[in-house]
Each structure stands twice: as C-alpha cells, then as structure tokens.
Design a protein around this motif. Structure first.
Motif, PDB file in Angstrom:
ATOM      1  N   GLU A 130       5.212  41.303  27.241  1.00 49.42           N
ATOM      2  CA  GLU A 130       4.470  41.421  25.984  1.00 49.42           C
ATOM      3  C   GLU A 130       4.924  40.388  24.956  1.00 49.42           C
ATOM      4  N   ILE A 131       6.197  40.087  24.925  1.00 49.86           N
ATOM      5  CA  ILE A 131       6.695  39.041  24.021  1.00 49.86           C
ATOM      6  C   ILE A 131       6.094  37.696  24.422  1.00 49.86           C
ATOM      7  N   LEU A 132       6.146  37.396  25.713  1.00 48.17           N
ATOM      8  CA  LEU A 132       5.573  36.139  26.198  1.00 48.17           C
ATOM      9  C   LEU A 132       4.082  36.061  25.897  1.00 48.17           C
ATOM     10  N   ALA A 133       3.378  37.160  26.082  1.00 51.06           N
ATOM     11  CA  ALA A 133       1.938  37.184  25.800  1.00 51.06           C
ATOM     12  C   ALA A 133       1.671  36.951  24.316  1.00 51.06           C
ATOM     13  N   GLN A 134       2.453  37.565  23.445  1.00 56.39           N
ATOM     14  CA  GLN A 134       2.249  37.398  22.003  1.00 56.39           C
ATOM     15  C   GLN A 134       2.486  35.950  21.588  1.00 56.39           C
TER      16      GLN A 134
ATOM     17  N   THR B  80      18.531  37.592  27.817  1.00 57.64           N
ATOM     18  CA  THR B  80      18.759  37.113  29.177  1.00 57.64           C
ATOM     19  C   THR B  80      17.453  36.715  29.857  1.00 57.64           C
ATOM     20  N   ALA B  81      16.465  37.589  29.796  1.00 54.18           N
ATOM     21  CA  ALA B  81      15.187  37.321  30.470  1.00 54.18           C
ATOM     22  C   ALA B  81      14.424  36.178  29.811  1.00 54.18           C
ATOM     23  N   LEU B  82      14.384  36.154  28.491  1.00 54.27           N
ATOM     24  CA  LEU B  82      13.566  35.146  27.805  1.00 54.27           C
ATOM     25  C   LEU B  82      14.194  33.757  27.830  1.00 54.27           C
ATOM     26  N   THR B  83      15.512  33.669  27.882  1.00 56.57           N
ATOM     27  CA  THR B  83      16.106  32.335  27.990  1.00 56.57           C
ATOM     28  C   THR B  83      15.807  31.723  29.350  1.00 56.57           C
ATOM     29  N   ARG B  84      15.581  32.557  30.363  1.00 58.21           N
ATOM     30  CA  ARG B  84      15.173  32.029  31.676  1.00 58.21           C
ATOM     31  C   ARG B  84      13.788  31.385  31.601  1.00 58.21           C
ATOM     32  N   SER B  85      12.953  31.858  30.673  1.00 59.69           N
ATOM     33  CA  SER B  85      11.594  31.331  30.512  1.00 59.69           C
ATOM     34  C   SER B  85      11.509  30.258  29.436  1.00 59.69           C
ATOM     35  N   ALA B  86      12.627  29.929  28.817  1.00 59.54           N
ATOM     36  CA  ALA B  86      12.621  29.035  27.658  1.00 59.54           C
ATOM     37  C   ALA B  86      11.951  27.694  27.947  1.00 59.54           C
ATOM     38  N   GLY B  87      12.114  27.183  29.130  1.00 50.01           N
ATOM     39  CA  GLY B  87      11.544  25.880  29.466  1.00 50.01           C
ATOM     40  C   GLY B  87      10.029  25.863  29.542  1.00 50.01           C
TER      41      GLY B  87
ATOM     42  N   LEU C 216       8.062  28.038  27.551  1.00 46.91           N
ATOM     43  CA  LEU C 216       7.489  28.603  26.334  1.00 46.91           C
ATOM     44  C   LEU C 216       6.906  27.515  25.449  1.00 46.91           C
ATOM     45  N   PRO C 217       5.846  27.836  24.700  1.00 48.42           N
ATOM     46  CA  PRO C 217       5.268  26.844  23.793  1.00 48.42           C
ATOM     47  C   PRO C 217       5.996  26.763  22.453  1.00 48.42           C
ATOM     48  N   VAL C 218       7.067  27.564  22.269  1.00 47.67           N
ATOM     49  CA  VAL C 218       7.833  27.571  21.019  1.00 47.67           C
ATOM     50  C   VAL C 218       9.323  27.627  21.336  1.00 47.67           C
ATOM     51  N   PRO C 219      10.162  27.173  20.403  1.00 49.58           N
ATOM     52  CA  PRO C 219      11.601  27.313  20.606  1.00 49.58           C
ATOM     53  C   PRO C 219      12.056  28.758  20.382  1.00 49.58           C
ATOM     54  N   ILE C 220      13.205  29.074  20.964  1.00 49.06           N
ATOM     55  CA  ILE C 220      13.836  30.370  20.761  1.00 49.06           C
ATOM     56  C   ILE C 220      15.075  30.165  19.906  1.00 49.06           C
ATOM     57  N   THR C 221      15.221  30.984  18.880  1.00 49.11           N
ATOM     58  CA  THR C 221      16.449  31.009  18.089  1.00 49.11           C
ATOM     59  C   THR C 221      17.162  32.314  18.415  1.00 49.11           C
TER      60      THR C 221
END
Length: 151
Positions: A92-96, A122-129, A131-136
């Motif tokens: 859901e985070i990725l979809a948003q 842990t899960a979202l940093t695996r998808s960081a590459g 994603l269309p936005v940076p993660i802080t």
C-alpha cells in the motif's frame, strides 16, 4: 506542491518521522500526507463484524491523525492530509507513492532497538532502487532538538 509522505502507525519511531516530515514541509513550502494502513488480517470475520471492525479502525486512525494534524497546524503551519488504505502495508505504501505524483519524499521512522530498523524500513529499502521518490529514514531515538537543527 511536493508532499512528504509519512506512515502513521502505532510505533514509537513514527513520532520522529512525523516531526521530521512536518519540519521539512514547513521549511520548504511543501505539504505532508499521512498514510495509515489497515492490515487485511483484521477483517477475517463475518461480513457484518468485519464492517464494524473496519469502521472502528478508521475512527481510531482519524483520532490519532487529529493529534498530529493539530500539532502540525499549530506549531508548523502545515495542514496535513490523511489517506487510509487497506491491505499489506508495504504494497500500500508503494502504491500510494506511485499513484500520487505530488509525493516527493517517503519519510520512515527507524526502530532503535537491536532487532533492526523495523519491517517497513527493511522491506522498503529493498525497493529503494525502483521507487520514483527518495526515502528519508529518521532514527527513532533522535532528539527533538537534533531533528529541528537538521530540518
């Protein structure tokens, strides 16, 4: 307007992520979008019971959101928006992030205990590459003073 997307959940590290998102939005003229996710396992009951549980979950989320929203409006001059989704939190985070082109940064709070930063980080940093936005990622044990000084 660029929005800082932050996840509202019951973790302590969520507090620092909220603070950071509000401070950054206030300093950069951006907005804050607060996302809360109702996991699907909460509704593994009969339809009538599931509907009642869903309504109660939404009420809890809205009450929790109002606490943060009041602080953001009063202290930072930021009027956040609430988005409630149902499903797997990571999906859901990725979809948003992918569905709202105004989301410019995903802000996550990291757990400061020995067991790692938490399942979302842990899960979202695996998808960081992809994603269309940076993660802080905001450390959960960072002081308010330090957050203010770096925001």
């Amino acid at each position: 307007m660029r929005k800082f997307l932050v996840v509202l959940d019951d973790t302590r590290e969520c507090l620092n992520a909220m603070r950071f998102a509000a401070l950054r939005a206030a300093h950069t003229g951006g907005g804050v979008q607060i996302l809360s996710i109702i996991p699907p396992e909460e509704f593994q009951h009969w339809m009538g019971v599931a509907d009642l549980m869903r309504a109660e979950a939404r009420e809890r989320i809205e009450a929790h959101f109002e606490v943060f929203a009041k602080w953001m409006r009063d202290k930072q001059g930021v009027n956040p928006e609430l988005v409630i989704r149902e499903g797997d939190p990571v999906a859901e985070i990725l979809a948003q992030v992918r569905e709202d082109p105004q989301v410019g940064v995903l802000v996550l709070g990291a757990n400061h205990e020995k067991h790692g930063p938490g399942p979302l980080v842990t899960a979202l940093t695996r998808s960081a590459g992809t994603l269309p936005v940076p993660i802080t990622i905001v450390p959960g044990d960072m002081s308010k003073e330090r957050l203010e000084s770096i925001s």
